[in-house]
Write a protein that holds these residues in place. Structure first.
Motif, PDB file in Angstrom:
ATOM      1  N   VAL A  13      12.927   8.094   3.950  1.00 46.23           N
ATOM      2  CA  VAL A  13      11.249   8.106   2.838  1.00 46.23           C
ATOM      3  C   VAL A  13      12.312   8.998   1.775  1.00 46.23           C
ATOM      4  CG1 VAL A  13       8.928   7.633   3.984  1.00 46.23           C
ATOM      5  CG2 VAL A  13      10.243   9.984   3.835  1.00 46.23           C
ATOM      6  N   PHE A  14      11.848   8.472   0.684  1.00 37.26           N
ATOM      7  CA  PHE A  14      11.882   9.376  -0.446  1.00 37.26           C
ATOM      8  C   PHE A  14      11.272   8.620  -2.096  1.00 37.26           C
ATOM      9  CE2 PHE A  14      15.457   5.881  -0.845  1.00 37.26           C
ATOM     10  CZ  PHE A  14      15.442   5.446  -2.306  1.00 37.26           C
ATOM     11  N   TYR A  15      10.830   8.710  -2.850  1.00 39.68           N
ATOM     12  CA  TYR A  15      10.384   7.972  -4.125  1.00 39.68           C
ATOM     13  C   TYR A  15      11.380   7.665  -5.123  1.00 39.68           C
ATOM     14  CZ  TYR A  15       6.338  10.547  -2.592  1.00 39.68           C
ATOM     15  OH  TYR A  15       4.681  11.427  -1.964  1.00 39.68           O
ATOM     16  N   GLY A  16      11.344   6.517  -5.442  1.00 40.37           N
ATOM     17  CA  GLY A  16      12.166   5.597  -6.172  1.00 40.37           C
ATOM     18  C   GLY A  16      11.561   4.236  -6.532  1.00 40.37           C
ATOM     19  N   ASP A  17      12.576   3.182  -6.763  1.00 39.34           N
ATOM     20  CA  ASP A  17      12.065   1.886  -6.985  1.00 39.34           C
ATOM     21  C   ASP A  17      11.657   0.737  -6.220  1.00 39.34           C
ATOM     22  OD1 ASP A  17      11.477  -0.788  -8.629  1.00 39.34           O
ATOM     23  OD2 ASP A  17      13.648  -0.695  -9.486  1.00 39.34           O
ATOM     24  N   ARG A  18      10.567   0.455  -6.023  1.00 43.24           N
ATOM     25  CA  ARG A  18       9.683   0.300  -4.928  1.00 43.24           C
ATOM     26  C   ARG A  18      11.089  -1.324  -4.830  1.00 43.24           C
ATOM     27  NH1 ARG A  18       5.559  -4.116  -6.164  1.00 43.24           N
ATOM     28  NH2 ARG A  18       5.201  -3.651  -8.846  1.00 43.24           N
ATOM     29  N   GLU A  19      11.142  -2.078  -5.562  1.00 42.67           N
ATOM     30  CA  GLU A  19      12.038  -3.578  -5.805  1.00 42.67           C
ATOM     31  C   GLU A  19      14.008  -2.865  -4.603  1.00 42.67           C
ATOM     32  OE1 GLU A  19      13.805  -4.894  -9.622  1.00 42.67           O
ATOM     33  OE2 GLU A  19      11.172  -4.868  -9.652  1.00 42.67           O
ATOM     34  N   VAL A  66      11.101   2.706 -14.695  1.00 43.78           N
ATOM     35  CA  VAL A  66      10.519   2.103 -13.237  1.00 43.78           C
ATOM     36  C   VAL A  66       9.630   3.378 -12.816  1.00 43.78           C
ATOM     37  CG1 VAL A  66      11.433   2.644 -10.784  1.00 43.78           C
ATOM     38  CG2 VAL A  66      12.235   0.694 -12.544  1.00 43.78           C
ATOM     39  N   LYS A  67       8.197   3.312 -11.979  1.00 50.92           N
ATOM     40  CA  LYS A  67       7.610   4.093 -11.636  1.00 50.92           C
ATOM     41  C   LYS A  67       8.339   4.781 -10.464  1.00 50.92           C
ATOM     42  CE  LYS A  67       2.099   5.214 -11.747  1.00 50.92           C
ATOM     43  NZ  LYS A  67       1.248   4.206 -11.598  1.00 50.92           N
ATOM     44  N   PRO A  68       7.771   6.256 -10.109  1.00 50.40           N
ATOM     45  CA  PRO A  68       8.204   6.578  -8.479  1.00 50.40           C
ATOM     46  C   PRO A  68       7.659   6.054  -7.168  1.00 50.40           C
ATOM     47  CG  PRO A  68       9.004   8.380 -10.267  1.00 50.40           C
ATOM     48  CD  PRO A  68       7.879   7.288 -10.658  1.00 50.40           C
ATOM     49  N   SER A  69       7.766   5.114  -6.357  1.00 51.35           N
ATOM     50  CA  SER A  69       6.555   4.835  -5.731  1.00 51.35           C
ATOM     51  C   SER A  69       7.815   5.164  -4.401  1.00 51.35           C
ATOM     52  CB  SER A  69       6.833   3.162  -5.800  1.00 51.35           C
ATOM     53  OG  SER A  69       6.251   2.696  -6.241  1.00 51.35           O
ATOM     54  N   LEU A  70       6.597   5.456  -2.932  1.00 52.76           N
ATOM     55  CA  LEU A  70       7.034   5.829  -2.153  1.00 52.76           C
ATOM     56  C   LEU A  70       7.335   4.333  -1.478  1.00 52.76           C
ATOM     57  CD1 LEU A  70       7.005   7.903   0.309  1.00 52.76           C
ATOM     58  CD2 LEU A  70       5.219   7.221   1.068  1.00 52.76           C
ATOM     59  N   LEU A  71       9.086   4.913  -0.406  1.00 52.22           N
ATOM     60  CA  LEU A  71       9.721   3.604   0.008  1.00 52.22           C
ATOM     61  C   LEU A  71      10.192   4.507   1.189  1.00 52.22           C
ATOM     62  CD1 LEU A  71      12.699   3.856  -2.294  1.00 52.22           C
ATOM     63  CD2 LEU A  71      10.028   2.658  -2.527  1.00 52.22           C
ATOM     64  N   HIS A  72      10.062   3.149   2.177  1.00 56.50           N
ATOM     65  CA  HIS A  72      10.095   3.498   3.674  1.00 56.50           C
ATOM     66  C   HIS A  72      11.658   3.853   3.417  1.00 56.50           C
ATOM     67  CE1 HIS A  72      12.078   1.668   7.123  1.00 56.50           C
ATOM     68  NE2 HIS A  72      10.262   2.006   8.448  1.00 56.50           N
ATOM     69  N   LYS A  86       1.024  -1.370  -0.157  1.00 55.65           N
ATOM     70  CA  LYS A  86      -0.358   0.298  -0.047  1.00 55.65           C
ATOM     71  C   LYS A  86       0.453   1.527  -0.095  1.00 55.65           C
ATOM     72  CE  LYS A  86      -3.917   1.763   2.342  1.00 55.65           C
ATOM     73  NZ  LYS A  86      -5.121   1.860   2.917  1.00 55.65           N
ATOM     74  N   VAL A  87       1.944   1.076   0.932  1.00 50.40           N
ATOM     75  CA  VAL A  87       2.504   2.157   0.975  1.00 50.40           C
ATOM     76  C   VAL A  87       3.552   2.409  -0.937  1.00 50.40           C
ATOM     77  CG1 VAL A  87       4.673   3.108   1.311  1.00 50.40           C
ATOM     78  CG2 VAL A  87       3.431   2.133   2.716  1.00 50.40           C
ATOM     79  N   HIS A  88       4.104   1.667  -0.882  1.00 50.15           N
ATOM     80  CA  HIS A  88       4.188   1.182  -2.770  1.00 50.15           C
ATOM     81  C   HIS A  88       3.851   1.978  -3.932  1.00 50.15           C
ATOM     82  CE1 HIS A  88       8.093  -0.641  -1.144  1.00 50.15           C
ATOM     83  NE2 HIS A  88       8.397   0.159  -1.028  1.00 50.15           N
ATOM     84  N   HIS A  89       1.874   1.666  -3.430  1.00 53.24           N
ATOM     85  CA  HIS A  89       1.308   2.661  -4.381  1.00 53.24           C
ATOM     86  C   HIS A  89       1.260   3.789  -4.053  1.00 53.24           C
ATOM     87  CE1 HIS A  89      -0.924  -1.179  -6.612  1.00 53.24           C
ATOM     88  NE2 HIS A  89      -0.859  -1.624  -5.185  1.00 53.24           N
ATOM     89  N   GLN A  90       1.353   4.608  -4.045  1.00 50.50           N
ATOM     90  CA  GLN A  90       2.120   6.137  -3.271  1.00 50.50           C
ATOM     91  C   GLN A  90       3.041   6.283  -3.897  1.00 50.50           C
ATOM     92  OE1 GLN A  90      -1.127   7.016  -1.585  1.00 50.50           O
ATOM     93  NE2 GLN A  90      -0.798   4.347  -1.559  1.00 50.50           N
TER      94      GLN A  90
END
Length: 289
Positions: free
Chosen positions: A211-217, A182-188, A106-110
């Motif tokens: 946090v930052f927006y990056g590759d969820r992988e 890659v689509k930017p996702s909110l990361l922990h 759910k976090v990564h969907h942001q």
């Protein structure tokens, strides 16, 4: 660290009855505070640093907290020469890895239009350069890997062999087709087993974000390094937000970032793990030195 009555009196709390040190990592002093009415709080203190030290964590807790459970921020500020962050105390319980996997998905969907964040974090031991980029390969190589490689050089933890292998891997990353889709996702940003817990209702709680927006992988790669995430976690994550084929082959390139971080923090103990991933850049007729 000892907190005096005069220091504690400047917190936005009344009727403090008990203050006791608790485990809080190696960066901050940490305390449990209990008031007369049995309210409990978690206090982090950063000696000889002002409140700006905690601004990045506060921003991260608010971003994550919009979609999953995080500790509630009560206050932050500076007392004397020390920055502090006051959070609700969370009583812990047990919960399912499936629920945790769904929460991380759910976090990564942001998502965001670009990679990075609206501020850097350079007050810690490992600087995070977050200025916005439209290209993930550029962000990851320049603003993550290069930063830690340069720090390793300053710390005398680098070698010519590592430099050769890193240069080869870096070029491969810049040319990798996945890196440009890659689509930017909110990361922990620091998703190891010490940075999640379950409350007394079994709800997963994410703590200590970077946090930052990056590759969820990249978040998923961190879960594979030190353990603490089982098959149920990955199955629930995959069901909620399937990853692109080939992730297992890409994970080492993201594990490298966290291993470089540990190399800089804790020394050559992590050198062999770094070297193992760097040597994977040698392909075909190329010989690893």
């Amino acid at each position: 660290m000892h907190l005096t009555k005069a220091w504690l009196a400047q917190l936005p709390l009344t009727d403090i009855q008990q203050v006791q040190p608790v485990s809080g990592g190696d960066i901050n002093a940490a305390f449990q505070i209990i008031t007369l009415h049995h309210h409990q709080y978690f206090l982090k203190v950063q000696p000889h640093n002002d409140v700006t030290f905690f601004d990045h964590e506060v921003a991260g807790l608010r971003l994550l907290g919009a979609v999953t459970k995080t500790p509630r921020v009560i206050a932050s500020g500076t007392i004397a020469t020390d920055g502090y962050l006051l959070l609700d105390w969370l009583a812990t319980g047990t919960g399912s890895q499936s629920a945790l996997g769904a929460a991380v998905a759910k976090v990564h969907h942001q998502h965001h239009a670009q990679f990075g964040l609206d501020h850097d974090f350079t007050a810690g031991k490992l600087p995070k350069i977050n200025h916005w980029q439209t290209d993930w390969a550029t962000f990851y190589t320049q603003q993550r890997l290069d930063v830690l490689v340069n720090l390793a050089k300053e710390n005398h933890l680098w070698s010519e062999t590592r430099e050769i292998h890193y240069h080869r891997l870096r070029q491969q990353l810049l040319q990798d087709s996945h890196m440009h889709t890659v689509k930017p996702s909110l990361l922990h940003g620091d998703l190891w087993s010490g940075n999640y817990l379950f409350d007394t209702t079994g709800t997963p709680v994410l703590i200590d974000p970077d946090v930052f927006y990056g590759d969820r992988e990249m978040d998923l790669a961190m879960t594979t390094i030190f353990g603490g995430f089982d098959a149920d976690f990955y199955q629930a994550y995959q069901a909620a937000y399937p990853v692109a084929p080939g992730m297992q082959d890409r994970l080492p390139s993201y594990q490298l970032y966290y291993l470089l971080a540990h190399l800089n923090l804790f020394g050559e103990t992590y050198g062999p793990a770094v070297d193992r991933i760097l040597s994977m850049s040698c392909t075909g007729r190329e010989a690893c030195i």
